[in-house]
Scaffold this active site. Structure first.
Site, PDB file in Angstrom:
ATOM      1  N   CYS A  63       0.742  -3.098  -1.067  1.00 11.27           N
ATOM      2  CA  CYS A  63       1.475  -2.434  -1.800  1.00 11.27           C
ATOM      3  C   CYS A  63       0.809  -1.410  -2.876  1.00 11.27           C
ATOM      4  O   CYS A  63       1.024  -0.292  -3.048  1.00 11.27           O
ATOM      5  CB  CYS A  63       2.936  -3.105  -2.284  1.00 11.27           C
ATOM      6  SG  CYS A  63       2.355  -4.257  -3.607  1.00 11.27           S
ATOM      7  N   HIS A  99       6.097  -6.407  -6.633  1.00 12.20           N
ATOM      8  CA  HIS A  99       5.764  -5.323  -5.650  1.00 12.20           C
ATOM      9  C   HIS A  99       5.572  -4.083  -6.307  1.00 12.20           C
ATOM     10  O   HIS A  99       5.954  -3.873  -7.685  1.00 12.20           O
ATOM     11  CB  HIS A  99       7.103  -5.194  -4.841  1.00 12.20           C
ATOM     12  CG  HIS A  99       7.032  -4.392  -3.588  1.00 12.20           C
ATOM     13  ND1 HIS A  99       5.833  -4.190  -2.814  1.00 12.20           N
ATOM     14  CD2 HIS A  99       7.881  -3.640  -2.960  1.00 12.20           C
ATOM     15  CE1 HIS A  99       6.000  -3.670  -1.826  1.00 12.20           C
ATOM     16  NE2 HIS A  99       7.155  -3.094  -1.897  1.00 12.20           N
ATOM     17  N   ASN A 145       9.457   2.900  -0.406  1.00 17.66           N
ATOM     18  CA  ASN A 145       8.947   1.775  -0.181  1.00 17.66           C
ATOM     19  C   ASN A 145       7.686   1.749   0.790  1.00 17.66           C
ATOM     20  O   ASN A 145       7.617   2.884   1.138  1.00 17.66           O
ATOM     21  CB  ASN A 145      10.025   0.588   0.275  1.00 17.66           C
ATOM     22  CG  ASN A 145       9.498  -0.800  -0.007  1.00 17.66           C
ATOM     23  OD1 ASN A 145       8.469  -1.104  -0.336  1.00 17.66           O
ATOM     24  ND2 ASN A 145      10.562  -1.627   0.483  1.00 17.66           N
TER      25      ASN A 145
END
Length: 491
Positions: free
Chosen positions: A132, A325, A355
């Site tokens: 991520c 994240h 995302n």
């Protein structure tokens, strides 16, 4: 208006044990029942039938790598505002719009801004690699070039290049702040035409929807071992970022609760999306929250399909911790008249985020809304917080990274990887990797934003009961009525 129908009486609980509950789109990654159709619709189910989620980053740490926001940075941002006074946002130097983002087109947008929004990156897919930090940073760099007017195409920056050339923990995580710093001091970063995500996307070990309960193996060994392109002696654009990379967090440097949100908004308007880190909790992962209550995520919400939305500190405790994240914040808005606590409603400001769990995650094409601090105090961006997990291990996360770009990309000849040693096939034909396509201009035209900002249509009413269920519920009442009526008949 979002329609909600919550049935939590004893009859419902009894029947729920007997048959699956059908909720459109919501996927629950616990022991609770979910309908198989819902799982299939979510995009989180692998070919083997296992529901998976991406592994979460344990290394998101914005401190110690770049400097915090200081008075000089506010002055720089103010000068940027002054420079752009003739632009469409000039009248917002003091009063920022209540709703704005780089996904949708708003009435205030001029033609140049509308054109730029065609080239903003959509949600990517990190698959089973905990990348991520690289995926979100790569997309934000490309966006920054578009917003700055330095390119007239979608740069399509390569996360694989970041994982290969600035590896950190690779598929085990890393810091977007450190990555930006290394890109600014190193040899920049290239597009997917040089080195794309084939190492994961075309490899069965990596291209599942994600790891079941985040139990993924470390797939860093799949990442290419050296910097280079799939096709040698080819010309590719090299992108870089300015050294002006800063951390924004309440209480760090000169950042306060009063100035952080307006600063972030002005940076997004002027320079494009920013990067943010936060704790992922158990109630976040399915994305079910995107489909109810205005789509805003509250860290104290239960978000269990088939149950009334309630709020409790337990849902944001260490027992619910899943990992950290990194995402890109592309805008903001205000959700009107939504539940923010049990039986309490009001208008709640949120950040609009992109995302990296593919566009089928959640109910908003891979985007989501995060309630701003202090509406959320654990899973949020504006403040660095510490959370101890169920084993009493402390984790620290939070904060926002801003950066700028000011140099046009330069075409350079790149080295070639030894593709005969690659343990995976390439995603595309070899000719696609022969050079950058600066003519890559998606034909997609951004949609007009809803009047209240990004939102999705309300859910259809959930179906909890079959006709037999309803008959069994109504039958006792009918029998009582019949008995009463018989008792009133004169003898």
């Amino acid at each position: 208006m979002t329609l909600e129908w919550n049935i939590d009486d004893k009859f419902h609980l009894f029947f729920r044990k007997k048959r699956s509950v059908y909720i459109v789109g919501g996927v629950h990654h616990d022991e609770d029942e979910v309908d198989p159709k819902v799982v299939a619709q979510s995009g989180l189910q692998g070919d083997d039938g296992v529901v998976r989620l991406p592994p979460l980053n344990t290394l998101v740490n914005f401190l110690g790598h770049v400097s915090p926001y200081m008075h000089a940075d506010y002055a720089f941002l103010h000068r940027e505002w002054e420079y752009n006074r003739t632009a469409s946002f000039a009248d917002d130097l003091v009063n920022l719009p209540s709703v704005y983002d780089w996904r949708y087109v708003y009435p205030r947008d001029d033609e140049e801004t509308k054109r730029k929004k065609r080239y903003i990156m959509p949600p990517d897919n990190q698959y089973l690699c905990g990348s991520c930090w690289a995926v979100s940073t790569a997309s934000a760099i490309g966006d920054a070039y578009v917003v700055a007017g330095l390119v007239d195409w979608r740069p399509d920056i390569s996360p694989a290049w970041a994982l290969t050339c600035y590896p950190q923990g690779q598929c085990e995580g890393g810091s977007p702040a450190l990555l930006l710093k290394e890109i600014s001091q190193g040899n920049g970063i290239v597009s997917n035409h040089c080195l794309d995500y084939s190492f994961c996307a075309s490899n069965p070990r990596c291209n599942g929807a994600a790891a079941n309960h985040f139990g993924a193996e470390n797939l860093s060994e799949l990442v290419p071992k050296s910097c280079g392109c799939y096709v040698g002696d080819s010309m590719h654009y090299r992108y870089t970022v300015d050294p002006l990379i800063r951390t924004l967090a309440i209480g760090v440097g000169t950042v306060t609760e009063e100035n952080i949100q307006s600063t972030i908004k002005r940076h997004i308007l002027t320079h494009g999306p920013v990067l943010a880190g936060y704790f992922v909790l158990k109630n976040f992962t399915s994305g079910y929250f995107t489909r109810i209550n205005g789509g805003v995520y509250f860290d104290r919400g239960n978000y269990i399909p088939g149950q009334a939305l309630v709020f409790n500190d337990h849902y944001c405790s260490g027992d619910s911790y899943r990992g950290s994240h990194a995402v890109a914040i592309i805008g903001w808005g205000v959700a009107r008249n939504v539940l923010y606590d049990t039986d309490k409603r009001g208008d709640v400001p949120y950040w609009y985020c992109r995302n990296s769990w593919r566009s089928t995650w959640g109910g908003d094409d891979g985007y989501f809304k995060m309630a701003m601090y202090p509406w959320n105090r654990v899973a949020q961006f504006e403040k660095l917080v510490t959370l101890r997990d169920r084993d009493n291990v402390p984790h620290r996360c939070g904060g926002i990274i801003t950066f700028t770009v000011s140099t046009k990309p330069v075409k350079v000849k790149m080295n070639q990887l030894n593709t005969t040693l690659l343990p995976f096939p390439l995603l595309r034909d070899r000719s696609w990797y022969g050079g950058d396509q600066e003519e890559y201009r998606p034909a997609i035209v951004p949609k007009l934003a809803p009047s209240d900002g990004p939102n999705k249509p309300p859910l259809p009413l959930p179906v909890y009961y079959s006709a037999l269920d309803l008959a069994l519920l109504v039958l006792p009442a009918l029998l009582i009525v019949i008995v009463v009526l018989i008792g009133k008949i004169p003898t």
